[in-house]
Design an enzyme around this catalytic site. Structure first.
Site, PDB file in Angstrom:
ATOM      1  N   SER A 170     -28.115 -10.954   1.477  1.00  0.00           N
ATOM      2  CA  SER A 170     -27.611 -11.165   0.110  1.00  0.00           C
ATOM      3  C   SER A 170     -26.947  -9.874  -0.351  1.00  0.00           C
ATOM      4  O   SER A 170     -27.329  -8.778   0.076  1.00  0.00           O
ATOM      5  CB  SER A 170     -28.772 -11.494  -0.828  1.00  0.00           C
ATOM      6  N   TYR A 183     -37.427  -9.550  -3.320  1.00  0.00           N
ATOM      7  CA  TYR A 183     -36.334 -10.299  -2.671  1.00  0.00           C
ATOM      8  C   TYR A 183     -35.239  -9.330  -2.211  1.00  0.00           C
ATOM      9  O   TYR A 183     -34.786  -9.396  -1.067  1.00  0.00           O
ATOM     10  CB  TYR A 183     -35.773 -11.326  -3.664  1.00  0.00           C
ATOM     11  N   LYS A 187     -33.988  -8.716   1.676  1.00  0.00           N
ATOM     12  CA  LYS A 187     -32.617  -8.918   2.135  1.00  0.00           C
ATOM     13  C   LYS A 187     -32.041  -7.619   2.724  1.00  0.00           C
ATOM     14  O   LYS A 187     -31.174  -7.663   3.598  1.00  0.00           O
ATOM     15  CB  LYS A 187     -31.750  -9.444   0.979  1.00  0.00           C
ATOM     16  N   THR A 218     -24.875 -22.848  -5.618  1.00  0.00           N
ATOM     17  CA  THR A 218     -25.896 -23.706  -4.985  1.00  0.00           C
ATOM     18  C   THR A 218     -27.058 -23.887  -5.967  1.00  0.00           C
ATOM     19  O   THR A 218     -27.106 -23.231  -7.007  1.00  0.00           O
ATOM     20  CB  THR A 218     -26.479 -23.046  -3.717  1.00  0.00           C
TER      21      THR A 218
HETATM   22  P1  NAP Z   1     -30.350 -23.794  -1.665  1.00  0.00           P
HETATM   23  O1  NAP Z   1     -29.095 -24.495  -2.019  1.00  0.00           O
HETATM   24  O2  NAP Z   1     -31.471 -23.809  -2.649  1.00  0.00           O
HETATM   25  O3  NAP Z   1     -30.865 -24.419  -0.273  1.00  0.00           O
HETATM   26  C1  NAP Z   1     -32.037 -23.959   0.305  1.00  0.00           C
HETATM   27  C2  NAP Z   1     -32.315 -24.765   1.558  1.00  0.00           C
HETATM   28  O4  NAP Z   1     -33.401 -24.170   2.254  1.00  0.00           O
HETATM   29  C3  NAP Z   1     -32.699 -26.185   1.289  1.00  0.00           C
HETATM   30  O5  NAP Z   1     -32.206 -26.991   2.349  1.00  0.00           O
HETATM   31  C4  NAP Z   1     -34.226 -26.158   1.314  1.00  0.00           C
HETATM   32  O6  NAP Z   1     -34.695 -27.488   1.612  1.00  0.00           O
HETATM   33  C5  NAP Z   1     -34.461 -25.130   2.419  1.00  0.00           C
HETATM   34  N1  NAP Z   1     -35.707 -24.335   2.361  1.00  0.00           N
HETATM   35  C6  NAP Z   1     -36.262 -23.689   1.322  1.00  0.00           C
HETATM   36  N2  NAP Z   1     -37.388 -23.051   1.703  1.00  0.00           N
HETATM   37  C7  NAP Z   1     -37.529 -23.271   3.036  1.00  0.00           C
HETATM   38  C8  NAP Z   1     -38.472 -22.888   4.016  1.00  0.00           C
HETATM   39  N3  NAP Z   1     -39.545 -22.143   3.699  1.00  0.00           N
HETATM   40  N4  NAP Z   1     -38.292 -23.307   5.282  1.00  0.00           N
HETATM   41  C9  NAP Z   1     -37.231 -24.049   5.626  1.00  0.00           C
HETATM   42  N5  NAP Z   1     -36.304 -24.478   4.742  1.00  0.00           N
HETATM   43  C10 NAP Z   1     -36.448 -24.077   3.462  1.00  0.00           C
HETATM   44  O7  NAP Z   1     -30.131 -22.246  -1.313  1.00  0.00           O
HETATM   45  P2  NAP Z   1     -28.816 -21.402  -0.930  1.00  0.00           P
HETATM   46  O8  NAP Z   1     -28.243 -20.833  -2.155  1.00  0.00           O
HETATM   47  O9  NAP Z   1     -27.964 -22.196  -0.016  1.00  0.00           O
HETATM   48  O10 NAP Z   1     -29.490 -20.182  -0.155  1.00  0.00           O
HETATM   49  C11 NAP Z   1     -29.492 -20.100   1.245  1.00  0.00           C
HETATM   50  C12 NAP Z   1     -29.692 -18.645   1.638  1.00  0.00           C
HETATM   51  O11 NAP Z   1     -28.644 -17.862   1.088  1.00  0.00           O
HETATM   52  C13 NAP Z   1     -30.995 -17.997   1.170  1.00  0.00           C
HETATM   53  O12 NAP Z   1     -31.492 -17.209   2.208  1.00  0.00           O
HETATM   54  C14 NAP Z   1     -30.561 -17.121   0.001  1.00  0.00           C
HETATM   55  O13 NAP Z   1     -31.404 -15.994  -0.144  1.00  0.00           O
HETATM   56  C15 NAP Z   1     -29.175 -16.713   0.471  1.00  0.00           C
HETATM   57  N6  NAP Z   1     -28.279 -16.309  -0.615  1.00  0.00           N
HETATM   58  C16 NAP Z   1     -27.851 -17.206  -1.545  1.00  0.00           C
HETATM   59  C17 NAP Z   1     -26.991 -16.785  -2.544  1.00  0.00           C
HETATM   60  C18 NAP Z   1     -26.462 -17.722  -3.591  1.00  0.00           C
HETATM   61  O14 NAP Z   1     -25.835 -17.235  -4.548  1.00  0.00           O
HETATM   62  N7  NAP Z   1     -26.660 -19.015  -3.471  1.00  0.00           N
HETATM   63  C19 NAP Z   1     -26.587 -15.450  -2.605  1.00  0.00           C
HETATM   64  C20 NAP Z   1     -27.061 -14.569  -1.635  1.00  0.00           C
HETATM   65  C21 NAP Z   1     -27.895 -15.009  -0.635  1.00  0.00           C
HETATM   66  P3  NAP Z   1     -36.232 -27.975   1.387  1.00  0.00           P
HETATM   67  O15 NAP Z   1     -36.491 -27.884  -0.074  1.00  0.00           O
HETATM   68  O16 NAP Z   1     -36.265 -29.379   1.924  1.00  0.00           O
HETATM   69  O17 NAP Z   1     -37.053 -27.038   2.208  1.00  0.00           O
END
Ligand code: NAP
Length: 279
Positions: A170, A183, A187, A218
């Protein structure tokens, strides 16, 4: 002495080599006959990555904690004509990681790509007031689980003679976000994990790179978009491209990193944030 003719000959050679090697000319897709495992792939960035790798020809094994999310995603992507299968995998549970590996091997007995998208942030609050349970949960899911899953998959990547791993960090690893202390730290650890694994695995022809997303639209980021003077407000001031990122902004890069076009890239942390934290 420099000679224009020599330079032009070198350019012609390079251009011909690139055209000859361009995997995008393959009608079955650049990632045809490859198998990818994507964690946390039923929503957001993971879903976009899974869809893109499958569109580019790979068979993709999707996974997340909830059976109904896995079933919905597999049905949706198969409905788009893509080659996918799926299983429940809470990445923090050893038995689930083993089930995910077994599912991936069902396709052709080996695995080429691992994309570790699953990540959590169970607490908004100060670092030093975080309980031991919060520390354990965040470090287990965000940092330890990609390494533990990869250790199970490694022998099956070695069978292929090469492999690609993509971790998902991140922007908060570079510019920490207030109230997301543990967090942010998890990261930041992933940047180090990327470089260390890249070093350890390059003799096995396994490349390890890391996506470093900024604010991406997301479910996960909706929590931040609502706050007054929030991390999102701060990021909007820094963001040079002046829009929130979409999951597909990450997916294309993941596909490129898996492709032979990226065969000389390893140990890199690639920021996908609409700005550079170094500027
Ligand atoms: P999201 O839309 O909330 O999706 C999260 C996904 O992970 C869902 O499919 C969820 O499904 C699954 N999940 C959650 N906990 C889990 C676990 N313990 N084991 C396996 N699956 C799990 O999130 P996102 O924004 O795409 O984030 C994805 C990654 O990107 C994360 O690592 C986050 O830290 C990183 N990130 C996101 C952003 C942002 O702005 N969105 C920015 C920087 C980094 P279930 O509920 O069915 O498990």
């Amino acid at each position: 002495m420099f000679r224009a003719e020599t330079w032009f000959r070198a350019q012609r050679y390079l251009s011909a080599t690139v055209q000859r090697n361009s995997c995008w000319r393959n009608p079955k897709g650049c990632l045809a006959d490859r198998v990818a495992v994507v964690t946390g792939s039923t929503s957001g960035i993971g879903l976009a990555v899974a869809r893109r790798l499958a569109q580019d020809g790979a068979h993709v094994v999707v996974s997340s904690r909830k059976q109904q999310n896995v079933d919905r995603t597999v049905a949706m992507l198969q409905g788009e004509g893509l080659s996918v299968s799926g299983t429940v995998c809470h990445v923090g549970k050893a038995e689930d990681r083993e089930r995910l590996v077994a599912k991936a091997l069902e396709h052709c007995g080996a695995v080429d790509f691992l994309v570790c998208t699953a990540g959590v942030n169970p607490l908004v609050g100060s670092t030093l007031e975080s309980s031991e349970q919060v520390w354990d949960k965040i470090l287990d899911i965000n940092v330890k689980s990609p390494a533990l899953l990869l250790s199970l998959l490694l022998p099956h990547m070695e069978k292929r003679g090469s492999g690609v791993v993509i971790l998902v960090s991140s922007i908060s690893a570079y510019t920490p976000i207030v109230d997301l202390g543990v967090y942010n730290i998890s990261k930041t650890a992933l940047l180090g994990l990327t470089r260390t694994l890249a070093l350890e695995l390059s003799p096995k022809h396994i490349r390890v790179n890391c996506l470093v997303p900024g604010m991406i639209n997301t479910e996960f980021s909706k929590a931040f978009q609502g706050y007054e003077d929030s991390a999102w407000d701060q990021l909007k001031k820094t963001n040079k491209i002046q829009r929130i990122g979409q999951p597909e902004d990450c997916a294309g890069i993941a596909s490129f990193l898996c492709s032979p076009e990226a065969s000389y890239i390893t140990g890199q942390n690639i920021v996908v944030a609409g700005y550079s934290p170094n500027l």
